[in-house]
Design a protein around this motif. Structure first.
Motif, short mmCIF file in Angstrom:
data_model
loop_
_atom_site.label_atom_id
_atom_site.label_comp_id
_atom_site.label_asym_id
_atom_site.label_seq_id
_atom_site.Cartn_x
_atom_site.Cartn_y
_atom_site.Cartn_z
N THR A 177 0.78 -1.26 -0.04
CA THR A 177 -0.01 -0.12 -0.10
C THR A 177 0.85 1.12 0.07
O THR A 177 2.16 1.16 0.45
CB THR A 177 -0.84 -0.03 1.22
OG1 THR A 177 -0.16 0.17 2.45
CG2 THR A 177 -1.70 -1.13 1.49
N ALA A 178 0.29 2.33 -0.32
CA ALA A 178 1.04 3.80 -0.29
C ALA A 178 1.64 3.91 1.11
O ALA A 178 2.78 4.62 1.09
CB ALA A 178 0.16 4.82 -0.84
N ARG A 179 1.13 3.37 2.05
CA ARG A 179 1.74 3.56 3.40
C ARG A 179 2.85 2.52 3.91
O ARG A 179 3.29 2.61 4.98
CB ARG A 179 0.56 3.63 4.72
CG ARG A 179 -0.23 4.86 4.51
CD ARG A 179 -1.19 4.78 5.41
NE ARG A 179 -1.99 6.01 5.37
CZ ARG A 179 -2.95 6.33 6.47
NH1 ARG A 179 -2.89 5.82 7.52
NH2 ARG A 179 -3.61 7.51 6.50
N GLY A 180 3.04 1.80 2.88
CA GLY A 180 4.05 0.86 2.96
C GLY A 180 3.80 -0.57 3.74
O GLY A 180 4.57 -1.29 4.20
N ARG A 181 2.55 -0.94 4.09
CA ARG A 181 1.94 -2.01 4.23
C ARG A 181 1.93 -3.17 3.34
O ARG A 181 1.72 -2.92 2.36
CB ARG A 181 0.31 -1.99 4.82
CG ARG A 181 0.18 -3.49 5.69
CD ARG A 181 -1.35 -2.99 6.17
NE ARG A 181 -2.24 -3.02 5.01
CZ ARG A 181 -2.74 -4.09 4.24
NH1 ARG A 181 -2.26 -5.13 4.61
NH2 ARG A 181 -3.57 -3.91 3.33
N VAL A 182 2.79 -4.38 3.57
CA VAL A 182 2.84 -5.27 2.55
C VAL A 182 1.54 -6.10 2.50
O VAL A 182 0.99 -6.60 3.27
CB VAL A 182 3.91 -6.19 2.98
CG1 VAL A 182 4.01 -7.44 1.99
CG2 VAL A 182 5.26 -5.58 3.09
N SER A 183 1.02 -6.01 1.20
CA SER A 183 -0.44 -6.61 1.04
C SER A 183 -0.02 -8.09 0.21
O SER A 183 -1.04 -8.95 0.43
CB SER A 183 -1.38 -5.79 0.26
OG SER A 183 -0.69 -5.30 -0.90
N GLY A 184 1.04 -8.11 -0.25
CA GLY A 184 1.48 -9.38 -0.93
C GLY A 184 0.90 -9.43 -2.21
O GLY A 184 -0.13 -8.54 -2.70
N LEU A 185 1.19 -10.67 -3.20
CA LEU A 185 0.62 -10.88 -4.44
C LEU A 185 -0.04 -12.13 -4.40
O LEU A 185 0.39 -13.20 -3.81
CB LEU A 185 1.85 -10.86 -5.32
CG LEU A 185 2.79 -9.65 -5.50
CD1 LEU A 185 4.00 -9.94 -6.20
CD2 LEU A 185 2.05 -8.55 -6.14
N ARG A 186 -1.14 -12.21 -5.13
CA ARG A 186 -1.95 -13.44 -5.29
C ARG A 186 -1.29 -14.27 -6.27
O ARG A 186 -1.05 -15.72 -6.40
CB ARG A 186 -3.39 -13.27 -5.61
CG ARG A 186 -4.07 -12.69 -4.49
CD ARG A 186 -5.68 -12.74 -5.25
NE ARG A 186 -6.34 -11.80 -4.09
CZ ARG A 186 -7.24 -11.04 -4.21
NH1 ARG A 186 -8.02 -10.80 -5.62
NH2 ARG A 186 -7.99 -10.11 -3.39
N GLY A 205 8.52 -11.86 4.86
CA GLY A 205 7.80 -12.81 5.79
C GLY A 205 7.21 -13.86 4.87
O GLY A 205 7.71 -14.42 4.08
N LYS A 206 5.64 -13.92 5.19
CA LYS A 206 4.88 -15.04 4.32
C LYS A 206 4.61 -14.50 2.96
O LYS A 206 3.90 -15.27 1.98
CB LYS A 206 4.01 -15.55 5.20
CG LYS A 206 4.39 -16.42 6.15
CD LYS A 206 3.16 -16.74 6.86
CE LYS A 206 3.82 -17.67 8.33
NZ LYS A 206 2.69 -18.32 9.00
N LYS A 207 4.54 -13.20 2.64
CA LYS A 207 4.31 -12.64 1.46
C LYS A 207 5.19 -12.23 0.53
O LYS A 207 6.48 -12.07 0.81
CB LYS A 207 3.41 -11.24 1.91
CG LYS A 207 2.20 -11.62 2.68
CD LYS A 207 1.65 -10.37 3.18
CE LYS A 207 0.26 -10.79 3.96
NZ LYS A 207 -0.54 -9.40 4.45
N GLN A 208 5.08 -12.07 -0.82
CA GLN A 208 5.90 -11.58 -1.67
C GLN A 208 5.55 -10.31 -2.45
O GLN A 208 4.42 -10.10 -2.78
CB GLN A 208 5.90 -12.86 -2.90
CG GLN A 208 6.62 -14.10 -2.45
CD GLN A 208 6.64 -14.96 -3.54
OE1 GLN A 208 5.59 -15.57 -4.17
NE2 GLN A 208 7.68 -15.81 -3.85
N LEU A 209 6.58 -9.56 -2.90
CA LEU A 209 6.45 -8.45 -3.67
C LEU A 209 7.28 -8.61 -4.82
O LEU A 209 8.16 -9.43 -4.92
CB LEU A 209 7.02 -7.40 -2.86
CG LEU A 209 6.54 -6.96 -1.39
CD1 LEU A 209 7.34 -6.05 -0.76
CD2 LEU A 209 5.02 -6.46 -1.31
#
Length: 111
Positions: free
Chosen positions: A57-66, A97-101
């Motif tokens: 997100t614009a605030r830098g929170r990692v949302s990850g990729l489906r 962590g458990k998410k990918q960017l």
């Protein structure tokens, strides 16, 4: 932010995420289109360069990729739909962590 290291390091990525979107960092959702990625690449290239991160997100929170591979392909294709095409480093798939960017560094002053 400091000078852009090569390749994108986890500490550099974490610093960009902690700072959020700004002049040297653009963050897009995992559903971002090639067109919005291309527009962000142009903005960074016309400025001081920086980091484009897809999956935050614009605030830098990692949302990850489906679908990380599809996001990686979109980001790799985005510079080629610009006229003239941008020549930039290959984007990287990065686990946080458990998410990918997906992220790519854009040098300043590109034509």
């Amino acid at each position: 932010m400091n000078e852009i290291p090569d390749p994108i390091s986890i500490p550099y990525l974490q610093q960009a995420l902690a700072s959020g979107a700004g002049d040297r960092a653009v963050m897009l959702s995992g559903q971002a289109s090639e067109k919005s990625m291309a527009e962000s690449l142009v903005a960074l290239a016309n400025g001081h360069g920086g980091l484009l991160i897809v999956g935050a997100t614009a605030r830098g929170r990692v949302s990850g990729l489906r679908q990380p591979e599809i996001s990686l392909q979109r980001l790799a294709a985005a510079p080629l739909i610009i006229d003239p095409p941008l020549i930039i480093p290959m984007p990287s798939l990065i686990r946080v962590g458990k998410k990918q960017l997906v992220a790519v560094e854009v040098p300043p002053g590109l034509p």
